[in-house]
Design a protein around this motif. Sequence first.
Motif, short mmCIF file in Angstrom:
data_model
loop_
_atom_site.label_atom_id
_atom_site.label_comp_id
_atom_site.label_asym_id
_atom_site.label_seq_id
_atom_site.Cartn_x
_atom_site.Cartn_y
_atom_site.Cartn_z
N VAL A 189 1.35 49.22 64.86
CA VAL A 189 -0.27 49.53 64.25
C VAL A 189 -0.04 50.76 63.11
CG1 VAL A 189 -2.47 50.18 64.27
CG2 VAL A 189 -1.50 48.30 65.96
N VAL A 190 0.59 51.86 63.87
CA VAL A 190 0.87 52.88 63.28
C VAL A 190 1.83 52.67 61.81
CG1 VAL A 190 1.89 55.36 63.21
CG2 VAL A 190 0.61 54.35 65.12
N GLY A 191 2.72 52.00 62.29
CA GLY A 191 3.62 51.40 61.01
C GLY A 191 2.82 50.89 59.55
N GLU A 192 2.01 50.05 60.12
CA GLU A 192 1.47 49.18 59.21
C GLU A 192 0.24 50.20 58.45
OE1 GLU A 192 -0.99 44.99 58.62
OE2 GLU A 192 -1.30 46.06 60.36
N GLU A 193 -0.51 51.16 59.13
CA GLU A 193 -1.45 51.51 58.32
C GLU A 193 -1.21 53.15 58.07
OE1 GLU A 193 -4.87 52.04 61.00
OE2 GLU A 193 -5.09 49.49 61.26
N PHE A 194 -0.27 53.48 58.41
CA PHE A 194 0.03 54.94 58.15
C PHE A 194 1.74 54.91 57.30
CE2 PHE A 194 -2.99 55.53 61.23
CZ PHE A 194 -3.71 56.55 60.45
N GLY A 195 2.50 54.03 57.74
CA GLY A 195 3.72 53.99 56.79
C GLY A 195 4.84 54.42 57.69
N VAL A 196 6.06 54.04 57.29
CA VAL A 196 7.14 54.45 57.78
C VAL A 196 7.64 55.96 57.98
CG1 VAL A 196 9.74 54.15 57.62
CG2 VAL A 196 8.64 52.09 57.32
N LEU A 197 7.18 56.51 56.88
CA LEU A 197 7.34 58.07 56.87
C LEU A 197 6.60 58.56 58.03
CD1 LEU A 197 7.10 58.66 53.18
CD2 LEU A 197 9.08 58.55 54.40
N PHE A 198 5.17 58.09 58.12
CA PHE A 198 4.66 58.68 59.39
C PHE A 198 5.17 58.57 60.53
CE2 PHE A 198 1.18 58.96 62.41
CZ PHE A 198 0.48 60.15 61.98
N CYS A 199 5.81 57.43 60.62
CA CYS A 199 6.29 56.72 62.12
C CYS A 199 7.53 57.62 62.18
CB CYS A 199 6.85 55.41 62.09
SG CYS A 199 5.59 54.06 61.82
N LEU A 200 8.41 58.02 61.09
CA LEU A 200 9.46 59.12 61.21
C LEU A 200 8.66 60.53 61.78
CD1 LEU A 200 11.46 58.17 58.08
CD2 LEU A 200 12.15 57.66 60.70
N VAL A 201 7.79 60.91 61.37
CA VAL A 201 7.03 61.97 61.71
C VAL A 201 6.95 62.07 63.22
CG1 VAL A 201 5.20 63.46 61.31
CG2 VAL A 201 6.33 62.66 59.22
N LEU A 202 6.15 61.00 63.71
CA LEU A 202 5.96 60.67 65.03
C LEU A 202 7.20 60.90 65.83
CD1 LEU A 202 3.22 60.36 66.45
CD2 LEU A 202 3.77 57.88 66.57
N VAL A 203 8.31 60.13 65.43
CA VAL A 203 9.60 60.20 66.37
C VAL A 203 10.10 61.70 66.27
CG1 VAL A 203 11.86 59.47 66.33
CG2 VAL A 203 10.22 57.92 65.66
N GLY A 204 9.92 62.31 65.05
CA GLY A 204 10.23 63.66 65.06
C GLY A 204 9.56 64.59 66.15
N LEU A 205 8.19 64.31 66.18
CA LEU A 205 7.47 65.09 67.08
C LEU A 205 7.85 64.79 68.57
CD1 LEU A 205 4.00 64.57 65.77
CD2 LEU A 205 5.14 66.88 65.99
N PHE A 206 8.24 63.60 69.19
CA PHE A 206 8.83 63.19 70.46
C PHE A 206 9.85 64.15 70.57
CE2 PHE A 206 6.01 59.16 69.95
CZ PHE A 206 5.17 59.78 70.81
N THR A 207 10.64 63.88 69.38
CA THR A 207 12.30 64.51 69.65
C THR A 207 12.07 66.00 69.88
OG1 THR A 207 13.24 62.57 68.32
CG2 THR A 207 14.38 64.72 68.48
N PHE A 208 11.25 66.61 69.23
CA PHE A 208 10.83 68.08 69.13
C PHE A 208 10.57 68.44 70.72
CE2 PHE A 208 8.16 71.70 68.86
CZ PHE A 208 8.92 72.58 68.56
N ILE A 209 9.48 67.68 71.06
CA ILE A 209 8.98 68.20 72.42
C ILE A 209 10.18 68.03 73.37
CG2 ILE A 209 7.46 67.34 74.29
CD1 ILE A 209 5.54 66.37 72.24
N VAL A 210 11.17 66.85 73.42
CA VAL A 210 12.29 66.70 74.45
C VAL A 210 13.20 67.83 74.32
CG1 VAL A 210 13.98 65.36 75.35
CG2 VAL A 210 11.63 64.25 74.54
N LEU A 211 13.59 68.21 72.94
CA LEU A 211 14.68 69.06 72.68
C LEU A 211 13.99 70.45 73.10
CD1 LEU A 211 16.29 67.73 69.46
CD2 LEU A 211 17.12 67.32 71.80
N ARG A 212 13.00 70.67 72.55
CA ARG A 212 12.30 72.05 72.87
C ARG A 212 12.40 72.30 74.31
NH1 ARG A 212 11.84 77.33 71.89
NH2 ARG A 212 9.71 78.00 72.63
N GLY A 213 11.88 71.26 75.24
CA GLY A 213 11.91 71.59 76.70
C GLY A 213 13.30 71.80 77.25
#
Length: 288
Positions: free
Chosen positions: A185-209
């Motif tokens: 749903v996110v990919g359709e309404e906000f696009g691939v670029l926003f999906c990459l931002v979302l993946v980046g946020l998850f990655t940042f949380i894990v790596l920061r921890g």
Amino acid sequence: MILFGGCLILTLATLLVGPEVKGAKRWLWFGSFTLQPTEFLKPAFAVVAAWMFAQQQRSSEIPGNMIAIGLYVVVVALLLSQPDVGMTLVVSAVWFAQFFLAGLPILWVVMFLGLGIVGAAGAYIFFPHVTNRVDRFLKPDVGENYQIERAMEAFQTGGFFGVGPGDGSVKRVVPDAHTDFIFAVVGEEFGVLFCLVLVGLFTFIVLRGFSRLLEEKNFFVVLAAAGLLTQFGLQAIINIGVNLRLMPTKGMTLPFISYGGSSMLALAVLMGMLLALTRRRAGGSDLS
């Protein structure tokens, strides 16, 4: 310990008095609220298991490893009784990662890996819904793959920038689009670029921890926080992987994005415990 013990009791209660939904008994009804106790059991078990592993390192007189193994067997038995094979795999992966960090002997590593392979094969053989999902993943041209096909179409429709908030159609035609397939749903309404931002946020949380754990001297904190971070990251990977047809379908929510009361509250508990474990404490980092 209180949360873990309470969740064990509630998980047992789902088998005795819980309603059966799609062949599984994982929920309890409290008025208009539906509770899935195993969502809270995951982070609680990660912390308790870390405590036992740390106690084993602190004193050989305390059989922490054996206690952790015993608790793991109890948790897995309850999960498979529901049945919930996907959550069993997540709990097993987190527990194994913690045991490995705790200094698991190489012989035990090989043994547990072997048991994991046997367990995965057993799940494929003895659980029809697992067999069906794996077969559909390996042979997408054979069988019904309606949800995955609609999800892939949603990413194609969204393109780089999406069709706009609320203008997507996949959420109207795909069951569980608000939970299991929210990433589509996110990919359709906000696009691939926003999906990459979302993946980046998850990655940042894990790596920061994990970066905070490099400075930590308390062994219990390292094991507990590592388990919680692994659980958080693995849950995100599974949901995104399913939406992108990289994994067999599994009912796993996307952390803090999917709709769902039990999952959202459990993730809040997980993140609260993670913040408590990794915060800077006055007078040093030692936790009694």
